[in-house]
Design an enzyme around this catalytic site. Sequence first.
Site, PDB file in Angstrom:
ATOM      1  N   LEU A  90       0.831  -1.208   0.000  1.00 55.25           N
ATOM      2  CA  LEU A  90       0.000   0.000   0.000  1.00 55.25           C
ATOM      3  C   LEU A  90       0.865   1.258   0.000  1.00 55.25           C
ATOM      4  CD1 LEU A  90      -2.466  -1.483   2.587  1.00 55.25           C
ATOM      5  CD2 LEU A  90      -3.042  -0.956   0.190  1.00 55.25           C
TER       6      LEU A  90
ATOM      7  N   ASN B 125      -2.166  -5.302  10.239  1.00 53.92           N
ATOM      8  CA  ASN B 125      -1.774  -6.429   9.398  1.00 53.92           C
ATOM      9  C   ASN B 125      -1.354  -7.579  10.282  1.00 53.92           C
ATOM     10  OD1 ASN B 125      -0.953  -7.899   7.025  1.00 53.92           O
ATOM     11  ND2 ASN B 125       1.179  -7.385   7.502  1.00 53.92           N
TER      12      ASN B 125
ATOM     13  N   HIS C  79       1.304 -10.683  10.009  1.00 56.07           N
ATOM     14  CA  HIS C  79       2.420 -11.127   9.177  1.00 56.07           C
ATOM     15  C   HIS C  79       2.953 -12.456   9.724  1.00 56.07           C
ATOM     16  CE1 HIS C  79       5.793 -10.804   6.457  1.00 56.07           C
ATOM     17  NE2 HIS C  79       6.556 -11.177   7.469  1.00 56.07           N
TER      18      HIS C  79
ATOM     19  N   THR D 267       2.495   0.802   8.749  1.00 55.75           N
ATOM     20  CA  THR D 267       3.100   2.107   8.479  1.00 55.75           C
ATOM     21  C   THR D 267       3.682   2.052   7.074  1.00 55.75           C
ATOM     22  OG1 THR D 267       5.269   1.478   9.296  1.00 55.75           O
ATOM     23  CG2 THR D 267       3.718   2.383  10.924  1.00 55.75           C
TER      24      THR D 267
ATOM     25  N   GLU E  89       6.621   1.771   6.233  1.00 57.78           N
ATOM     26  CA  GLU E  89       7.716   0.808   6.140  1.00 57.78           C
ATOM     27  C   GLU E  89       7.135  -0.598   6.075  1.00 57.78           C
ATOM     28  OE1 GLU E  89      11.438  -0.755   8.865  1.00 57.78           O
ATOM     29  OE2 GLU E  89      10.255   0.958   9.543  1.00 57.78           O
ATOM     30  N   LEU E  90       7.370  -1.308   4.991  1.00 57.33           N
ATOM     31  CA  LEU E  90       6.763  -2.617   4.761  1.00 57.33           C
ATOM     32  C   LEU E  90       7.076  -3.588   5.901  1.00 57.33           C
ATOM     33  CD1 LEU E  90       5.124  -4.288   2.704  1.00 57.33           C
ATOM     34  CD2 LEU E  90       7.312  -5.071   1.794  1.00 57.33           C
TER      35      LEU E  90
HETATM   36  N1  NHR Z   1       1.706  -1.828   2.874  1.00 55.50           N
HETATM   37  C1  NHR Z   1       2.473  -1.037   3.611  1.00 55.50           C
HETATM   38  N2  NHR Z   1       2.645   0.219   3.195  1.00 55.50           N
HETATM   39  N3  NHR Z   1       3.067  -1.429   4.759  1.00 55.50           N
HETATM   40  C2  NHR Z   1       2.910  -2.692   5.182  1.00 55.50           C
HETATM   41  O1  NHR Z   1       3.495  -3.071   6.299  1.00 55.50           O
HETATM   42  C3  NHR Z   1       2.121  -3.609   4.431  1.00 55.50           C
HETATM   43  C4  NHR Z   1       1.527  -3.118   3.259  1.00 55.50           C
HETATM   44  C5  NHR Z   1       0.754  -3.972   2.458  1.00 55.50           C
HETATM   45  C6  NHR Z   1       0.600  -5.292   2.789  1.00 55.50           C
HETATM   46  C7  NHR Z   1       1.172  -7.254   4.194  1.00 55.50           C
HETATM   47  C8  NHR Z   1       2.563  -7.850   3.930  1.00 55.50           C
HETATM   48  C9  NHR Z   1       2.765  -9.168   4.693  1.00 55.50           C
HETATM   49  O2  NHR Z   1       2.236  -9.341   5.788  1.00 55.50           O
HETATM   50  C10 NHR Z   1       1.233  -5.790   3.934  1.00 55.50           C
HETATM   51  C11 NHR Z   1       1.971  -4.946   4.770  1.00 55.50           C
HETATM   52  C12 NHR Z   1       2.547  -7.983   0.158  1.00 55.50           C
HETATM   53  C13 NHR Z   1       3.887  -7.892  -0.139  1.00 55.50           C
HETATM   54  C14 NHR Z   1       4.354  -7.862  -1.586  1.00 55.50           C
HETATM   55  O3  NHR Z   1       5.536  -7.918  -1.853  1.00 55.50           O
HETATM   56  C15 NHR Z   1       4.786  -7.785   0.891  1.00 55.50           C
HETATM   57  C16 NHR Z   1       4.341  -7.781   2.201  1.00 55.50           C
HETATM   58  C17 NHR Z   1       2.985  -7.875   2.496  1.00 55.50           C
HETATM   59  C18 NHR Z   1       2.085  -7.981   1.455  1.00 55.50           C
HETATM   60  N4  NHR Z   1       3.418  -7.751  -2.578  1.00 55.50           N
HETATM   61  C19 NHR Z   1       3.671  -7.681  -4.012  1.00 55.50           C
HETATM   62  C20 NHR Z   1       3.416  -6.259  -4.554  1.00 55.50           C
HETATM   63  O4  NHR Z   1       4.040  -5.935  -5.585  1.00 55.50           O
HETATM   64  C21 NHR Z   1       2.760  -8.609  -4.780  1.00 55.50           C
HETATM   65  C22 NHR Z   1       2.920 -10.048  -4.368  1.00 55.50           C
HETATM   66  C23 NHR Z   1       1.778 -10.940  -4.852  1.00 55.50           C
HETATM   67  O5  NHR Z   1       0.810 -10.465  -5.457  1.00 55.50           O
HETATM   68  O6  NHR Z   1       1.870 -12.154  -4.557  1.00 55.50           O
HETATM   69  O7  NHR Z   1       2.583  -5.521  -3.987  1.00 55.50           O
HETATM   70  O8  NHR Z   1       3.538 -10.035   4.231  1.00 55.50           O
HETATM   71  C1  GAR Z   2      -1.489 -15.805   6.504  1.00 59.19           C
HETATM   72  O1  GAR Z   2      -0.464 -16.654   6.944  1.00 59.19           O
HETATM   73  C2  GAR Z   2      -1.034 -14.367   6.616  1.00 59.19           C
HETATM   74  O2  GAR Z   2      -0.242 -14.104   7.746  1.00 59.19           O
HETATM   75  C3  GAR Z   2      -0.217 -14.243   5.377  1.00 59.19           C
HETATM   76  O3  GAR Z   2      -0.905 -14.977   4.390  1.00 59.19           O
HETATM   77  C4  GAR Z   2      -1.722 -15.965   5.007  1.00 59.19           C
HETATM   78  C5  GAR Z   2      -3.145 -15.667   4.627  1.00 59.19           C
HETATM   79  O4  GAR Z   2      -3.968 -16.711   5.016  1.00 59.19           O
HETATM   80  N1  GAR Z   2      -0.091 -12.881   4.981  1.00 59.19           N
HETATM   81  C6  GAR Z   2       0.832 -12.474   4.147  1.00 59.19           C
HETATM   82  O5  GAR Z   2       1.725 -13.188   3.764  1.00 59.19           O
HETATM   83  C7  GAR Z   2       0.656 -11.048   3.723  1.00 59.19           C
HETATM   84  N2  GAR Z   2       1.625 -10.760   2.763  1.00 59.19           N
HETATM   85  P1  GAR Z   2      -5.540 -16.540   5.007  1.00 59.19           P
HETATM   86  O6  GAR Z   2      -5.939 -15.955   3.659  1.00 59.19           O
HETATM   87  O7  GAR Z   2      -6.024 -17.946   5.145  1.00 59.19           O
HETATM   88  O8  GAR Z   2      -5.923 -15.659   6.162  1.00 59.19           O
END
Ligand code: NHR
Ligand code: GAR
Length: 221
Positions: A97, A111, A113, A145, A147-148
């Site tokens: 995001l 979120n 994670h 926030t 920061e990812l």
């Molecule tokens: N956005 C921000 N700004 N900050 C965070 O902490 C966020 C976020 C959006 C999603 C979830 C996160 C996780 O729990 C989350 C946290 C997607 C990616 C990613 O690389 C990384 C971390 C998380 C979610 N996404 C790719 C992208 O280009 C697409 C990957 C795919 O479609 O499979 O957005 O892990």
């Molecule tokens: C969960 O393990 C969650 O922590 C993770 O994906 C799974 C979703 O499962 N999230 C991420 O990796 C976000 N990037 P669910 O769809 O069954 O809740």
Amino acid sequence: MSLTKPKLVVLISGGGTNLQAIIDAIADGRLHAELAAVISNKQDAFGLERGRTAGAAVRCVDHRQFADRDSFDAELMQVIDAFEPAMVILAGFMRILTPGFVRHYQGKLLNIHPSLLPKYAGLNTHQRALDAGESYHGATVHFVTEELDGGPAILQASVVVNKNDTALTLASKVLEKEHEIYPAAIQWCLTGKAKLTDGVVHLDDQILPKSGTQWNNEDRH
Ligand code: NHR
Ligand code: GAR
């Protein structure tokens, strides 16, 4: 006591077992909220079905139909804000995001994670924890926030890594913990027990360390 329950909007991309844990926690009174809407960036996400069954509004905002992240996030914000949610919950939502989106929901955006943050931010966490020879792995609920995966944590739960664990067995053990801690952390935020102030999480007016507080099984009700 307020008569209207605070509304949740849950964002998903997939199966939605964390969404189901939220639905179940609402149904059995652990989470005092109304599931207003479930929004997916993927049309075929099974979580949309779970939302529909629970009586929530369901929407799909397909990121592939937008020219860039800013326009996708702008549309997502409009769809979300129509529901006037108290909190926005990322539950397996897979799109990063933009800073503008994150700021708009500051302190109301959570979120979960699948790692013991700050370890293993990003993707493919279970395999990376295995490859590193970790003895413990787990999940973290954190405020989002810019920061990812770097926002301050509320609640963390650990599992032991056994020598015969695979990424798949580890994922399933961690997911079980996720289903316990996410509804609990959301309820803490809705009641004001946990809150984000000046970039740190306060729990009952105590400042939490960056990795949050640790869940133990005794906290189960
Ligand atoms: N956005 C921000 N700004 N900050 C965070 O902490 C966020 C976020 C959006 C999603 C979830 C996160 C996780 O729990 C989350 C946290 C997607 C990616 C990613 O690389 C990384 C971390 C998380 C979610 N996404 C790719 C992208 O280009 C697409 C990957 C795919 O479609 O499979 O957005 O892990
Ligand atoms: C969960 O393990 C969650 O922590 C993770 O994906 C799974 C979703 O499962 N999230 C991420 O990796 C976000 N990037 P669910 O769809 O069954 O809740």
